[in-house]
Scaffold this motif. Sequence first.
Motif, PDB file in Angstrom:
ATOM      1  N   VAL A 239      -1.531  23.296  -2.707  1.00  0.00           N
ATOM      2  CA  VAL A 239      -1.492  22.138  -1.813  1.00  0.00           C
ATOM      3  C   VAL A 239      -2.039  20.870  -2.467  1.00  0.00           C
ATOM      4  N   SER A 240      -2.844  21.019  -3.514  1.00  0.00           N
ATOM      5  CA  SER A 240      -3.517  19.861  -4.104  1.00  0.00           C
ATOM      6  C   SER A 240      -2.576  18.795  -4.658  1.00  0.00           C
ATOM      7  N   PRO A 241      -1.355  19.124  -5.158  1.00  0.00           N
ATOM      8  CA  PRO A 241      -0.473  18.057  -5.649  1.00  0.00           C
ATOM      9  C   PRO A 241      -0.104  17.015  -4.606  1.00  0.00           C
ATOM     10  N   LEU A 242      -0.324  17.316  -3.328  1.00  0.00           N
ATOM     11  CA  LEU A 242      -0.091  16.306  -2.291  1.00  0.00           C
ATOM     12  C   LEU A 242      -0.916  15.051  -2.543  1.00  0.00           C
ATOM     13  N   ALA A 243      -2.064  15.215  -3.217  1.00  0.00           N
ATOM     14  CA  ALA A 243      -2.925  14.070  -3.503  1.00  0.00           C
ATOM     15  C   ALA A 243      -2.211  13.022  -4.339  1.00  0.00           C
ATOM     16  N   GLY A 244      -1.271  13.452  -5.184  1.00  0.00           N
ATOM     17  CA  GLY A 244      -0.513  12.493  -5.987  1.00  0.00           C
ATOM     18  C   GLY A 244       0.337  11.584  -5.137  1.00  0.00           C
ATOM     19  N   PHE A 245       0.955  12.146  -4.102  1.00  0.00           N
ATOM     20  CA  PHE A 245       1.780  11.338  -3.203  1.00  0.00           C
ATOM     21  C   PHE A 245       0.924  10.421  -2.337  1.00  0.00           C
ATOM     22  N   VAL A 246      -0.251  10.905  -1.950  1.00  0.00           N
ATOM     23  CA  VAL A 246      -1.177  10.065  -1.182  1.00  0.00           C
ATOM     24  C   VAL A 246      -1.639   8.883  -2.036  1.00  0.00           C
ATOM     25  N   PHE A 247      -1.918   9.153  -3.310  1.00  0.00           N
ATOM     26  CA  PHE A 247      -2.333   8.082  -4.226  1.00  0.00           C
ATOM     27  C   PHE A 247      -1.225   7.054  -4.387  1.00  0.00           C
ATOM     28  N   LEU A 248       0.026   7.505  -4.515  1.00  0.00           N
ATOM     29  CA  LEU A 248       1.153   6.579  -4.653  1.00  0.00           C
ATOM     30  C   LEU A 248       1.311   5.731  -3.400  1.00  0.00           C
ATOM     31  N   ALA A 249       1.156   6.348  -2.221  1.00  0.00           N
ATOM     32  CA  ALA A 249       1.250   5.585  -0.971  1.00  0.00           C
ATOM     33  C   ALA A 249       0.158   4.529  -0.901  1.00  0.00           C
ATOM     34  N   ALA A 250      -1.064   4.891  -1.310  1.00  0.00           N
ATOM     35  CA  ALA A 250      -2.166   3.924  -1.313  1.00  0.00           C
ATOM     36  C   ALA A 250      -1.897   2.797  -2.307  1.00  0.00           C
ATOM     37  N   ALA A 251      -1.282   3.134  -3.450  1.00  0.00           N
ATOM     38  CA  ALA A 251      -0.955   2.114  -4.449  1.00  0.00           C
ATOM     39  C   ALA A 251       0.050   1.116  -3.899  1.00  0.00           C
ATOM     40  N   PHE A 252       1.013   1.584  -3.115  1.00  0.00           N
ATOM     41  CA  PHE A 252       1.998   0.671  -2.542  1.00  0.00           C
ATOM     42  C   PHE A 252       1.398  -0.181  -1.418  1.00  0.00           C
ATOM     43  N   VAL A 253       0.355   0.321  -0.752  1.00  0.00           N
ATOM     44  CA  VAL A 253      -0.370  -0.521   0.204  1.00  0.00           C
ATOM     45  C   VAL A 253      -1.004  -1.693  -0.537  1.00  0.00           C
ATOM     46  N   ALA A 254      -1.647  -1.397  -1.672  1.00  0.00           N
ATOM     47  CA  ALA A 254      -2.229  -2.460  -2.493  1.00  0.00           C
ATOM     48  C   ALA A 254      -1.141  -3.390  -3.035  1.00  0.00           C
ATOM     49  N   TRP A 255       0.008  -2.815  -3.383  1.00  0.00           N
ATOM     50  CA  TRP A 255       1.133  -3.611  -3.890  1.00  0.00           C
ATOM     51  C   TRP A 255       1.600  -4.628  -2.852  1.00  0.00           C
ATOM     52  N   ARG A 256       1.729  -4.193  -1.611  1.00  0.00           N
ATOM     53  CA  ARG A 256       2.172  -5.109  -0.551  1.00  0.00           C
ATOM     54  C   ARG A 256       1.134  -6.203  -0.307  1.00  0.00           C
ATOM     55  N   PHE A 257      -0.134  -5.869  -0.460  1.00  0.00           N
ATOM     56  CA  PHE A 257      -1.190  -6.881  -0.332  1.00  0.00           C
ATOM     57  C   PHE A 257      -1.062  -7.922  -1.439  1.00  0.00           C
ATOM     58  N   GLY A 258      -0.844  -7.455  -2.663  1.00  0.00           N
ATOM     59  CA  GLY A 258      -0.671  -8.384  -3.773  1.00  0.00           C
ATOM     60  C   GLY A 258       0.578  -9.227  -3.624  1.00  0.00           C
ATOM     61  N   LEU A 259       1.643  -8.609  -3.115  1.00  0.00           N
ATOM     62  CA  LEU A 259       2.900  -9.324  -2.949  1.00  0.00           C
ATOM     63  C   LEU A 259       2.764 -10.465  -1.940  1.00  0.00           C
ATOM     64  N   ARG A 260       1.971 -10.247  -0.897  1.00  0.00           N
ATOM     65  CA  ARG A 260       1.756 -11.309   0.110  1.00  0.00           C
ATOM     66  C   ARG A 260       0.995 -12.486  -0.491  1.00  0.00           C
ATOM     67  N   HIS A 261       0.259 -12.260  -1.555  1.00  0.00           N
ATOM     68  CA  HIS A 261      -0.522 -13.335  -2.185  1.00  0.00           C
ATOM     69  C   HIS A 261       0.167 -13.909  -3.412  1.00  0.00           C
ATOM     70  N   TYR A 262       1.437 -13.524  -3.618  1.00  0.00           N
ATOM     71  CA  TYR A 262       2.164 -14.028  -4.776  1.00  0.00           C
ATOM     72  C   TYR A 262       2.572 -15.484  -4.524  1.00  0.00           C
ATOM     73  N   ALA A 263       2.323 -16.328  -5.504  1.00  0.00           N
ATOM     74  CA  ALA A 263       2.733 -17.730  -5.450  1.00  0.00           C
ATOM     75  C   ALA A 263       3.775 -17.964  -6.542  1.00  0.00           C
ATOM     76  N   SER A 264       4.946 -18.421  -6.171  1.00  0.00           N
ATOM     77  CA  SER A 264       6.032 -18.615  -7.098  1.00  0.00           C
ATOM     78  C   SER A 264       5.663 -19.603  -8.196  1.00  0.00           C
ATOM     79  N   THR A 265       6.308 -19.451  -9.361  1.00  0.00           N
ATOM     80  CA  THR A 265       6.082 -20.388 -10.453  1.00  0.00           C
ATOM     81  C   THR A 265       6.700 -21.748 -10.165  1.00  0.00           C
ATOM     82  N   GLY A 266       7.684 -21.773  -9.274  1.00  0.00           N
ATOM     83  CA  GLY A 266       8.356 -23.034  -8.953  1.00  0.00           C
ATOM     84  C   GLY A 266       9.418 -23.405  -9.927  1.00  0.00           C
ATOM     85  N   SER A 267       9.699 -22.521 -10.902  1.00  0.00           N
ATOM     86  CA  SER A 267      10.712 -22.827 -11.917  1.00  0.00           C
ATOM     87  C   SER A 267      12.086 -22.412 -11.415  1.00  0.00           C
TER      88      SER A 267
END
Length: 267
Positions: A239-267
């Motif tokens: 059952v322990s490999p489930l932790a890998g999928f939980v980690f990936l889900a948590a990483a995408f939560v952080a990804w969406r947070f970073g994406l909301r703070h993305y400021a375009s280069t304007g180019s």
Amino acid sequence: MGSLALFLRLVKASLLGQARYPASALMLTLGQFLATGIEVIAVWALFHRFGDVQGWTLGEVAVFYGLANCMFAIADALGRGFDVLGTEFLRTGAFDRLLLRPRPLALQLMGHDVRVSRLGRLMQGVAVLAFGTVQAGVAWTPEAVAVALFALAGGVALFLGILVLQGTLAFWTVESLEIAHVLTYGGVQAAQYPLALYARWFRRVLTFIVPLACVAYYPVLAILGKADPLGAPGWAGMVSPLAGFVFLAAAFVAWRFGLRHYASTGS
């Protein structure tokens, strides 16, 4: 289905682009195989000099090594877009083009540059896994095969999650921080050996923070049919490999947070 079709088209385009230079692709693949092969020689030299290490044989460690490298090879091939996000997309302004496409951003990045050279590490991992199978006398029962495939999937998810976090950091730093390489390449090195060999504080890091033990150590114990010297129950590896999928889900939560703070280069 449209998103999956786009992903497959991106992968196909990436592979066809590399196929235009077959000699280069072959040499890069061979280079990956030989470079990681040096690590195998180092492991062999350790056991040749000192014999078994705290009751662990060379064959058993080879199973750890092979499985960990197969996980990382697949994740590294799929996560190249996150690895170069800062330099190839954010700095140049090309990231805005990806945002305009009505398709999941993560799939676009995963299909950006699927390197055929990663087959070198994958083949080397499979070869070492086969060697460990013979040396350790692994019986590949249907249950053992299922555990190995589940562990492989969880490990790919875990390493891909680390690459997603690396890409997330690029929203603030542009250049990827070296700490991400500590977690990717350093994580592969850590997963190549049994968890029981490490100090207690490091075992906790590898179990509860970056759960490499959950995708490598406990499943391999189940495959080997070996009792955990640290006292974990025998079913933990199933059952322990489930932790890998939980980690990936948590990483995408952080990804969406970073994406909301993305400021375009304007180019």
